[in-house]
Motif scaffolding. Structure first.
Motif, short mmCIF file in Angstrom:
data_model
loop_
_atom_site.label_atom_id
_atom_site.label_comp_id
_atom_site.label_asym_id
_atom_site.label_seq_id
_atom_site.Cartn_x
_atom_site.Cartn_y
_atom_site.Cartn_z
N UNK A 170 7.59 9.74 4.10
CA UNK A 170 8.32 10.91 3.63
C UNK A 170 7.30 11.96 3.19
N UNK A 171 7.77 13.18 2.99
CA UNK A 171 6.89 14.26 2.56
C UNK A 171 7.43 14.87 1.27
N UNK A 172 6.52 15.14 0.33
CA UNK A 172 6.84 15.83 -0.92
C UNK A 172 5.92 17.05 -1.01
N UNK A 173 6.39 18.17 -0.49
CA UNK A 173 5.56 19.38 -0.47
C UNK A 173 4.37 19.21 0.44
N UNK A 174 3.17 19.38 -0.11
CA UNK A 174 1.94 19.25 0.67
C UNK A 174 1.46 17.81 0.78
N UNK A 175 2.20 16.87 0.21
CA UNK A 175 1.76 15.47 0.19
C UNK A 175 2.65 14.61 1.07
N UNK A 176 2.01 13.89 1.97
CA UNK A 176 2.71 12.90 2.79
C UNK A 176 2.59 11.56 2.08
N UNK A 177 3.71 10.85 1.92
CA UNK A 177 3.72 9.56 1.23
C UNK A 177 4.16 8.50 2.23
N UNK A 178 3.34 7.47 2.37
CA UNK A 178 3.66 6.37 3.30
C UNK A 178 3.49 5.05 2.56
N UNK A 204 0.86 -1.18 0.00
CA UNK A 204 0.00 0.00 0.00
C UNK A 204 0.90 1.23 0.00
N UNK A 205 0.71 2.09 -0.98
CA UNK A 205 1.38 3.37 -0.97
C UNK A 205 0.31 4.44 -0.85
N UNK A 206 0.31 5.11 0.28
CA UNK A 206 -0.71 6.13 0.57
C UNK A 206 -0.15 7.51 0.27
N UNK A 207 -0.95 8.32 -0.39
CA UNK A 207 -0.62 9.72 -0.66
C UNK A 207 -1.68 10.58 0.03
N UNK A 208 -1.24 11.37 1.00
CA UNK A 208 -2.16 12.19 1.78
C UNK A 208 -1.79 13.66 1.60
#
Length: 270
Positions: free
Chosen positions: A224-232, A192-196
Motif C-alpha cells: 500500500x502507499x501512504x503519501x510518499x511512502x510505499x509500505x510492503x 518484514x515491514x518495509x517502508x520505502x
C-alpha cells in the motif's frame, strides 16, 4: 540481525505444478532455449543472453515467482573458462493464476548474462542446464540444456541491448530517499515491514521482498502507499523449519509499477 526458531516447514509453491503434464507434453515442445552473442565489452567481459521462446499463451517465471510459480535455477558447472556470471533480469509482469499472483514473462524472455573469463586469452564456453517452469492452464517443470562457445568478435546485439534497457531502475535512478525494514517474530517465522520513501512507479504498485538467502521463503507482500511512502509487508520462513538470521543489508525490494520498476538493495533498521 535477528534469529528465531520456525517449528514447521512450509509447503513450496512447486506442488501447484502438475508433473505428469511435463512428460505428456514435453518441455521442448513448449519452450526453446538458445544462447545469443553480444561480443566483448570494453572491460573484457563477454556479453551474452539466454533467449527463451515460449509457445503461444505460455509463461515462465522471474527469479522470485510469487505464490504460484517455480523459480528458475542455473547450473554453469560444465562451462569452460567461466569465472563470474552476472544476470540482469528485465522487469517482469504480474499475472493472476487461478486466484494466485505469479511474476514472470510471456511469449519470450531474453535474459542478459555478463561473463568474466578466468583466462582472457582463451575462449569462453557456456555449457549447462536451466531448471524452470512454464505455465498456461497447468504448470510444467522441466530442464533445458545449453552448449555454446561465445563469439568474442560478435557485434552489439540489439535484442540483448533491449533486454538490458528493460531492467528495473536502481534506487538512485528512481529517486528513493529512504528504505527501512522493521522485523517482528511471528508464529511461523518473521515479518518484514518495509517502508520505502520514493515517487510513485505508476498505477497500482506491487512490491516483492526477497530475504537474500535461498533457504528462506517470503510470502506475497501486501503493498500500500501512504503519501510518499510505499509500505510492503511479508512473512519470511525457513524452508527447512530451522532457525535463521535475517540480515537487512541482503534484503532486496523490487517495486513493480505501471510506468517502471525499481530495484532496492538493502534496508535500514528504521
Amino acid at each position: 540481525m535477528m534469529s528465531f526458531w520456525k517449528p514447521t516447514a512450509i509447503a513450496l509453491t512447486a506442488n501447484l505444478c502438475l508433473a505428469t503434464s511435463a512428460f505428456a507434453q514435453g518441455m521442448d515442445q513448449l519452450v526453446q532455449l538458445e544462447i545469443l552473442d553480444g561480443g566483448r565489452t570494453p572491460e573484457g567481459t563477454y556479453q551474452g543472453a539466454l533467449r527463451l521462446k515460449l509457445k503461444d499463451g505460455w509463461k515462465t517465471y522471474w527469479r522470485a515467482p510469487g505464490d504460484a510459480g517455480i523459480p528458475p535455477q542455473f547450473d554453469w558447472s560444465r562451462s569452460r573458462n567461466v569465472g563470474d556470471v552476472e544476470i540482469t533480469w528485465p522487469a517482469p509482469l504480474v499475472f493472476d493464476q487461478n486466484g494466485l499472483q505469479s511474476i514472470g514473462y510471456e511469449n519470450q524472455l531474453i535474459l542478459p548474462v555478463e561473463i568474466t573469463p578466468q583466462n582472457p586469452a582463451k575462449p569462453v564456453r557456456l555449457r549447462g542446464e536451466m531448471d524452470l517452469g512454464v505455465c498456461k492452464d497447468v504448470c510444467v517443470p522441466g530442464r533445458l540444456g545449453f552448449d555454446h562457445t561465445l563469439d568474442a568478435q560478435a557485434a552489439r546485439n540489439p535484442a540483448i541491448a533491449a533486454a538490458l534497457a528493460q531492467r528495473p531502475f536502481s534506487a538512485r535512478e528512481a529517486g528513493v530517499a529512504a528504505a527501512s525494514c522493521h522485523l517482528k517474530p511471528t508464529t511461523d517465522g518473521m515479518q518484514i515491514e518495509a517502508h520505502v520513501t520514493m515517487p510513485s512507479a505508476g498505477g497500482a504498485e506491487f512490491a516483492v521482498i526477497e530475504p537474500g538467502n535461498p533457504l528462506l521463503w517470503a510470502s506475497q507482500a501486501e503493498t500500500k502507499r501512504d503519501g510518499n511512502t510505499l509500505i510492503a509487508r511479508t512473512e519470511v520462513t525457513n524452508v527447512s523449519g530451522g532457525p535463521f538470521a535475517l540480515d537487512r543489508s541482503e534484503v532486496r525490494i523490487t517495486v513493480l509499477g505501471a510506468s517502471h520498476a525499481v530495484d532496492i538493495i538493502g534496508c535500514d533498521a528504521g
